[in-house]
Design a protein around this motif. Structure first.
Motif, short mmCIF file in Angstrom:
data_model
loop_
_atom_site.label_atom_id
_atom_site.label_comp_id
_atom_site.label_asym_id
_atom_site.label_seq_id
_atom_site.Cartn_x
_atom_site.Cartn_y
_atom_site.Cartn_z
N ARG A 1 36.05 32.54 44.10
CA ARG A 1 37.39 33.08 43.84
C ARG A 1 38.44 32.45 44.76
O ARG A 1 39.58 32.26 44.37
N TYR B 1 36.86 42.46 42.83
CA TYR B 1 37.52 43.57 42.15
C TYR B 1 36.52 44.22 41.20
O TYR B 1 36.10 43.62 40.21
N THR C 1 37.13 48.84 50.66
CA THR C 1 36.24 47.70 50.38
C THR C 1 37.01 46.37 50.46
O THR C 1 36.56 45.36 49.94
N GLU C 2 38.14 46.40 51.07
CA GLU C 2 38.98 45.22 51.36
C GLU C 2 39.52 44.52 50.12
O GLU C 2 39.96 43.37 50.20
N GLN C 3 39.49 45.20 48.96
CA GLN C 3 40.01 44.55 47.74
C GLN C 3 41.53 44.38 47.81
O GLN C 3 42.07 43.43 47.25
N LEU D 1 41.89 28.35 43.94
CA LEU D 1 43.25 27.93 44.33
C LEU D 1 43.22 26.65 45.17
O LEU D 1 44.24 26.26 45.75
N ALA E 1 34.52 41.68 48.64
CA ALA E 1 35.78 42.25 48.16
C ALA E 1 36.10 41.81 46.73
O ALA E 1 37.25 41.51 46.41
N TYR F 1 51.64 45.11 42.38
CA TYR F 1 50.65 45.10 41.30
C TYR F 1 50.00 46.48 41.12
O TYR F 1 49.84 46.95 40.00
N GLU G 1 43.23 43.84 50.61
CA GLU G 1 43.44 42.68 51.50
C GLU G 1 43.12 41.39 50.75
O GLU G 1 43.77 40.37 50.96
N ALA G 2 42.11 41.44 49.86
CA ALA G 2 41.76 40.25 49.08
C ALA G 2 42.93 39.83 48.20
O ALA G 2 43.17 38.64 48.00
N MET G 3 43.66 40.79 47.68
CA MET G 3 44.85 40.46 46.87
C MET G 3 45.90 39.81 47.76
O MET G 3 46.51 38.81 47.39
N GLU G 4 46.10 40.41 48.94
CA GLU G 4 47.12 39.87 49.87
C GLU G 4 46.84 38.42 50.22
O GLU G 4 47.74 37.58 50.19
N VAL G 5 45.58 38.12 50.57
CA VAL G 5 45.27 36.74 50.97
C VAL G 5 45.28 35.78 49.79
O VAL G 5 45.32 34.57 49.98
N SER G 6 45.26 36.32 48.57
CA SER G 6 45.40 35.45 47.39
C SER G 6 46.87 35.31 47.00
O SER G 6 47.17 34.90 45.87
N ALA G 7 47.77 35.69 47.88
CA ALA G 7 49.22 35.60 47.65
C ALA G 7 49.68 36.48 46.49
O ALA G 7 50.61 36.15 45.78
N ILE G 8 48.96 37.60 46.29
CA ILE G 8 49.37 38.57 45.27
C ILE G 8 49.89 39.79 46.02
O ILE G 8 49.24 40.24 46.97
N HIS H 1 54.98 43.29 36.38
CA HIS H 1 53.64 43.17 35.79
C HIS H 1 53.55 44.08 34.56
O HIS H 1 52.89 45.12 34.59
N ARG I 1 49.58 31.20 52.13
CA ARG I 1 48.29 31.79 51.75
C ARG I 1 47.63 31.07 50.58
O ARG I 1 46.41 31.15 50.42
N GLU J 1 40.83 55.44 43.27
CA GLU J 1 40.71 54.01 42.93
C GLU J 1 41.33 53.14 44.03
O GLU J 1 40.70 52.21 44.53
N ASP K 1 53.31 33.92 51.25
CA ASP K 1 52.52 33.69 50.03
C ASP K 1 52.26 32.20 49.83
O ASP K 1 51.15 31.81 49.44
N PHE L 1 35.50 37.41 52.30
CA PHE L 1 35.32 38.67 53.02
C PHE L 1 33.84 38.99 53.26
O PHE L 1 32.97 38.56 52.50
N ASN M 1 49.39 33.50 40.33
CA ASN M 1 50.15 32.56 41.17
C ASN M 1 50.72 31.37 40.41
O ASN M 1 51.72 30.80 40.83
N PRO N 1 43.61 35.51 40.62
CA PRO N 1 44.52 34.84 41.56
C PRO N 1 45.22 33.63 40.96
O PRO N 1 46.36 33.33 41.33
N LEU O 1 47.05 38.89 57.98
CA LEU O 1 46.80 40.28 57.60
C LEU O 1 47.07 41.22 58.77
O LEU O 1 47.32 42.41 58.57
#
Lengths: 259, 250
Positions: A166, A105, B114-116, A170, A103, B130, B118-125, B28, A92, B107, A89, A99, A121, A117, A65
């Motif tokens: 979450r 959603y 709230t790092e959401q 994976l 974090a 998106y 970054e949470a997508m990034e680390v989930s390979a999204i 998407h 990852r 939004e 990706d 977090f 993926n 996720p 990151l």
């Protein structure tokens, strides 16, 4: 604590994270000043340090990151700062990141948070397969009954556990926990500590746990790395660090409460 | 000065990234449709009300001037030109900049702090694809449709006022209103609305995506998104009108 980390699952022949001479600064502020670290397969390592000492920066660099200014971060044989796009990706998918503030959603319920996720993926999964995976991950964190709730309806500890679920969906090889017990009551802290060990044993993960909670470090980790002035003062067993004569280490331990 | 230039450069890179990511799979579709629903359907009531009122007010204001010259019969044509060429797209864009642009920025800003994201990034999204691409495409698709709808409702409002004075039939009113509207007018209106929709989406996303400093930063980003979108919409209006007039007369 009934679940102690099991030494025999650690494979010291295999390094999953290797960090050499890592430097990172933000403007004038030098946060990391030459970090070296090895995490072995199956091992849990805690990174201790004061707030603002760069602990979170370290795991954000491991997860790709943030980019380091200098140095090498090799995760599962791949140099993280050299990876981009699909290669990043792909890596990852093997790393789980929990977090500090979970974090989750906000616009999705617990089921959707966990399924997201997975469905993004892995294409062509049937609804049944997704349901099974979600239930399995929720079962691992003991919150199967919260499947339809929104993050706003959960307590702090439950949010942390859903955040961990979450990442588990994976099936990661490496878990990165950012302050897993921060802001929780002692009972929730103990539950999270037990969960970290449960995850290590059930999913055979190797973990880096960023914390300033000594109880968490002592109960969940095989080794401790003490971060002082952007460098690891010492990496070793809890008792080795605890018995150190260094004033900053002594102060850190003195002002913490060990259960 | 440096920070302004840096901001422009960052904005330029953000736009470039949008065009790069918008045409590369995966797409998407479900999220794009969801966002079209969010942008379109949820703005419909406000656009209906505003469009209708604009039609009534503009007709009321224009009538005395036309009466002075004995040209009241030109009222539907005047209203038609004004609403289709300018008011419909402009009113829609301004409403969407306030309602949709601010909501997108708030939004994404909250997700950022709230790092959401970054949470997508680390989930390979890919969060850019998106969140940003889907929202910008949704506004670019929805705003022209809403503008067309707003023009129609505006004319209906105008007819309501005309009918109360002269009892003209709806068919005659619409025939007169469209008598001086060319293909170029409708085409330029559509192009304008597409540009406005893109502006609202990209500015909302850009400000939200780079929000920082917690909730205060989210508020600041939302405010900046609305102000900047509105400023750019007026600027684009002037530029597009100049281009269309140039095409019309040469």
């Amino acid at each position: 604590m009934k679940n102690k980390p099991i030494e025999h699952i650690i494979n010291r022949e295999e390094t999953v994270i290797a960090i050499h001479g890592l430097y990172k600064s933000f403007g004038e502020l030098n946060v990391l000043n030459g970090i070296d670290l090895r995490l072995y397969r199956g091992e849990n390592i805690a990174v201790l340090g004061k707030s603002g000492s760069g602990k979170s920066v370290l795991i954000k660099i491991i997860a790709g990151l943030l980019k380091p200014d200098q140095g090498e971060v090799i995760v599962l044989g791949k140099q993280v700062d050299q990876l981009q796009g699909k290669e990043m990706d792909a890596l990852r998918l093997h790393i789980g990141f929990s977090f500090q503030n979970s974090a989750l959603y906000d616009s999705m319920n617990v089921y959707q948070n966990l399924a997201f996720p997975l469905t993004m993926n892995i294409k062509n999964l049937s609804r049944k397969q997704v349901d099974y995976a979600v239930e399995e991950a929720l079962d691992a964190v003991g919150l199967k009954d919260k499947i339809k709730e929104l993050p706003a309806e959960l307590s702090g500890g439950q949010r942390k556990r859903i955040g961990i679920a979450r990442t588990l969906i994976l099936k990661p090889e490496i878990m990165l926990y950012d302050e897993p017990t921060a802001g929780l009551d002692p009972i929730s802290c103990a539950e999270i500590n037990a969960l970290i060990i449960e995850v290590q044993q059930r999913y055979k993960t190797s973990s880096v746990i960023i914390t300033h909670d000594l109880t968490c470090a002592k109960n969940t980790c095989d080794r401790i790395a003490m971060l002082i002035d952007g460098k690891f003062f010492k990496v070793g067993k809890f008792d080795e660090i605890f018995s150190s004569d260094n004033k900053q280490v002594k102060d850190f331990f003195t002002y913490n409460f060990i259960q | 000065m440096d920070s302004y230039l840096e901001g422009y450069y960052k904005g330029y890179r953000f736009c470039l990234r949008f065009f790069k990511e918008a045409f590369i799979p995966p797409f998407h579709w479900r999220e794009i449709i969801n966002q079209c629903f969010e942008v379109g359907l949820k703005s419909l009531s406000l656009i209906t009300l505003t469009g209708f009122i604009v039609g009534i007010v503009f007709t009321k204001q224009s009538r005395p001037s036309l009466e002075t010259f004995g040209a009241v019969s030109w009222l539907p044509s005047l209203i038609g030109i004004a609403i289709v060429r300018a008011l419909g797209p402009l009113v829609t864009a301004l409403i969407c900049a306030g309602k949709v642009g601010s909501s997108i920025s708030a939004e994404l800003g909250s997700m950022k702090v709230t790092e959401q994201i970054e949470a997508m990034e680390v989930s390979a999204i890919n969060p850019f694809k998106y969140l940003v691409v889907s929202r910008v495409l949704a506004t670019t698709i929805s705003v022209p449709i809403l503008a067309l709808y707003c023009s129609f409702i505006g004319l209906l409002g105008s007819y309501y006022n005309v009918y109360s004075e002269e009892a003209t039939s709806l068919a005659i009113f619409y025939k007169n209103a469209f008598s001086n509207i060319s293909f170029l007018d409708i085409f330029s209106s559509s192009v304008k609305s597409i540009v406005y929709g893109f502006t609202i989406g990209i500015i909302g996303c850009y400000k939200g995506y780079y929000a920082s400093q917690g909730t205060r930063g989210v508020g600041k980003a939302t405010n900046q998104a609305v102000v900047l979108s509105m400023f750019l919409i007026f600027f684009e209006e002037v530029v597009i009108v100049q281009i269309v007039n140039w095409i019309r007369y040469f």
